[in-house]
Scaffold this motif. Sequence first.
Motif, PDB file in Angstrom:
ATOM      1  N   UNK A  83     -15.940  60.071 -18.532  1.00  0.00           N
ATOM      2  CA  UNK A  83     -17.041  60.184 -17.584  1.00  0.00           C
ATOM      3  C   UNK A  83     -17.762  58.852 -17.507  1.00  0.00           C
ATOM      4  N   UNK A  84     -17.724  58.224 -16.349  1.00  0.00           N
ATOM      5  CA  UNK A  84     -18.386  56.945 -16.113  1.00  0.00           C
ATOM      6  C   UNK A  84     -19.491  57.113 -15.080  1.00  0.00           C
ATOM      7  N   UNK A  85     -20.365  56.130 -15.013  1.00  0.00           N
ATOM      8  CA  UNK A  85     -21.467  56.142 -14.038  1.00  0.00           C
ATOM      9  C   UNK A  85     -22.193  57.478 -14.064  1.00  0.00           C
ATOM     10  N   UNK A  86     -22.540  57.917 -15.241  1.00  0.00           N
ATOM     11  CA  UNK A  86     -23.168  59.230 -15.386  1.00  0.00           C
ATOM     12  C   UNK A  86     -24.533  59.278 -14.732  1.00  0.00           C
ATOM     13  N   UNK A  87     -24.851  60.459 -14.209  1.00  0.00           N
ATOM     14  CA  UNK A  87     -26.109  60.695 -13.516  1.00  0.00           C
ATOM     15  C   UNK A  87     -26.860  61.821 -14.222  1.00  0.00           C
ATOM     16  N   UNK A  88     -28.170  61.874 -14.071  1.00  0.00           N
ATOM     17  CA  UNK A  88     -28.917  62.985 -14.690  1.00  0.00           C
ATOM     18  C   UNK A  88     -28.398  64.351 -14.261  1.00  0.00           C
ATOM     19  N   UNK A  89     -27.903  64.459 -13.039  1.00  0.00           N
ATOM     20  CA  UNK A  89     -27.391  65.756 -12.576  1.00  0.00           C
ATOM     21  C   UNK A  89     -26.055  66.139 -13.213  1.00  0.00           C
ATOM     22  N   UNK A  90     -25.471  65.264 -14.007  1.00  0.00           N
ATOM     23  CA  UNK A  90     -24.277  65.602 -14.776  1.00  0.00           C
ATOM     24  C   UNK A  90     -24.625  66.328 -16.077  1.00  0.00           C
ATOM     25  N   UNK A  91     -25.923  66.417 -16.384  1.00  0.00           N
ATOM     26  CA  UNK A  91     -26.352  67.099 -17.599  1.00  0.00           C
ATOM     27  C   UNK A  91     -25.940  68.562 -17.566  1.00  0.00           C
ATOM     28  N   UNK A  92     -25.238  68.990 -18.606  1.00  0.00           N
ATOM     29  CA  UNK A  92     -24.722  70.364 -18.670  1.00  0.00           C
ATOM     30  C   UNK A  92     -23.993  70.559 -19.991  1.00  0.00           C
ATOM     31  N   UNK A  93     -23.644  71.795 -20.263  1.00  0.00           N
ATOM     32  CA  UNK A  93     -22.667  72.083 -21.312  1.00  0.00           C
ATOM     33  C   UNK A  93     -21.292  72.024 -20.661  1.00  0.00           C
ATOM     34  N   UNK A  94     -20.417  71.237 -21.254  1.00  0.00           N
ATOM     35  CA  UNK A  94     -19.071  71.051 -20.716  1.00  0.00           C
ATOM     36  C   UNK A  94     -18.081  71.880 -21.531  1.00  0.00           C
ATOM     37  N   UNK A  95     -17.247  72.618 -20.823  1.00  0.00           N
ATOM     38  CA  UNK A  95     -16.261  73.495 -21.446  1.00  0.00           C
ATOM     39  C   UNK A  95     -14.855  73.073 -21.034  1.00  0.00           C
ATOM     40  N   UNK A  96     -13.932  73.117 -21.967  1.00  0.00           N
ATOM     41  CA  UNK A  96     -12.542  72.972 -21.567  1.00  0.00           C
ATOM     42  C   UNK A  96     -11.898  74.350 -21.536  1.00  0.00           C
ATOM     43  N   UNK A  97     -10.861  74.470 -20.736  1.00  0.00           N
ATOM     44  CA  UNK A  97     -10.211  75.751 -20.508  1.00  0.00           C
ATOM     45  C   UNK A  97      -8.717  75.540 -20.343  1.00  0.00           C
ATOM     46  N   UNK A  98      -7.958  76.590 -20.621  1.00  0.00           N
ATOM     47  CA  UNK A  98      -6.499  76.499 -20.546  1.00  0.00           C
ATOM     48  C   UNK A  98      -5.919  77.755 -19.915  1.00  0.00           C
ATOM     49  N   UNK A  99      -4.827  77.573 -19.190  1.00  0.00           N
ATOM     50  CA  UNK A  99      -4.054  78.710 -18.705  1.00  0.00           C
ATOM     51  C   UNK A  99      -2.685  78.197 -18.261  1.00  0.00           C
ATOM     52  N   UNK A 100      -1.804  79.108 -17.970  1.00  0.00           N
ATOM     53  CA  UNK A 100      -0.432  78.729 -17.624  1.00  0.00           C
ATOM     54  C   UNK A 100      -0.384  77.999 -16.282  1.00  0.00           C
ATOM     55  N   UNK A 101      -1.159  78.499 -15.307  1.00  0.00           N
ATOM     56  CA  UNK A 101      -1.158  77.892 -13.980  1.00  0.00           C
ATOM     57  C   UNK A 101      -2.452  77.120 -13.763  1.00  0.00           C
ATOM     58  N   UNK A 102      -2.367  75.992 -13.118  1.00  0.00           N
ATOM     59  CA  UNK A 102      -3.565  75.198 -12.859  1.00  0.00           C
ATOM     60  C   UNK A 102      -4.384  75.838 -11.744  1.00  0.00           C
ATOM     61  N   UNK A 103      -5.700  75.733 -11.858  1.00  0.00           N
ATOM     62  CA  UNK A 103      -6.585  76.259 -10.847  1.00  0.00           C
ATOM     63  C   UNK A 103      -7.886  75.489 -10.835  1.00  0.00           C
ATOM     64  N   UNK A 104      -8.777  75.879  -9.947  1.00  0.00           N
ATOM     65  CA  UNK A 104     -10.075  75.216  -9.855  1.00  0.00           C
ATOM     66  C   UNK A 104     -11.228  76.201  -9.958  1.00  0.00           C
ATOM     67  N   UNK A 105     -10.903  77.441 -10.282  1.00  0.00           N
ATOM     68  CA  UNK A 105     -11.935  78.441 -10.481  1.00  0.00           C
ATOM     69  C   UNK A 105     -11.975  78.850 -11.945  1.00  0.00           C
ATOM     70  N   UNK A 106     -13.168  79.210 -12.415  1.00  0.00           N
ATOM     71  CA  UNK A 106     -13.296  79.660 -13.800  1.00  0.00           C
ATOM     72  C   UNK A 106     -12.399  80.869 -14.047  1.00  0.00           C
ATOM     73  N   UNK A 107     -12.251  81.725 -13.051  1.00  0.00           N
ATOM     74  CA  UNK A 107     -11.435  82.928 -13.202  1.00  0.00           C
ATOM     75  C   UNK A 107      -9.947  82.614 -13.362  1.00  0.00           C
ATOM     76  N   UNK A 108      -9.549  81.390 -13.052  1.00  0.00           N
ATOM     77  CA  UNK A 108      -8.146  80.996 -13.186  1.00  0.00           C
ATOM     78  C   UNK A 108      -7.763  80.701 -14.630  1.00  0.00           C
ATOM     79  N   UNK A 109      -8.741  80.591 -15.521  1.00  0.00           N
ATOM     80  CA  UNK A 109      -8.477  80.176 -16.899  1.00  0.00           C
ATOM     81  C   UNK A 109      -8.827  81.282 -17.877  1.00  0.00           C
ATOM     82  N   UNK A 110      -7.924  81.542 -18.806  1.00  0.00           N
ATOM     83  CA  UNK A 110      -8.110  82.642 -19.742  1.00  0.00           C
ATOM     84  C   UNK A 110      -8.593  82.245 -21.118  1.00  0.00           C
ATOM     85  N   UNK A 111      -8.436  80.975 -21.466  1.00  0.00           N
ATOM     86  CA  UNK A 111      -8.860  80.503 -22.790  1.00  0.00           C
ATOM     87  C   UNK A 111      -9.932  79.449 -22.614  1.00  0.00           C
ATOM     88  N   UNK A 112     -10.961  79.532 -23.457  1.00  0.00           N
ATOM     89  CA  UNK A 112     -12.123  78.646 -23.317  1.00  0.00           C
ATOM     90  C   UNK A 112     -12.548  78.115 -24.678  1.00  0.00           C
TER      91      UNK A 112
END
Length: 122
Positions: A83-112
Amino acid sequence: QVRLVESGGGLVQAGGSLRLSCTASGRTFSSYAMGWFRQAPGKEREFVAAISGGGLSTYYADSVKGRFTISRDNGKRTVYLQMNSLKPEDTAVYYCAADILVGTRAADFGSWGQGTQVTVSS
């Protein structure tokens, strides 16, 4: 499911950089697509970036394109979020997730993972 452990969060000034890491258990890491999501207080969890199992395909939220880079080292069973050029609006808890198929929704991932706090001061 796969067990995920994030690290690398912290406090940084606006314009600074951080690299998050997420290490997975198991021997089939390369079979999993990986994603990064974030959740700020009072907001829903939102997609940040994702990468396919082989690492050839990557996806980004518009808000982080050109600033964040997702990558993976399958030999180390680890996915990274630079993460470069960070902004105050990037403040958050960041989670990684895994699943067999790639997706862009939280519901697409089963492991957190448990999440790591990133705080960007102005």
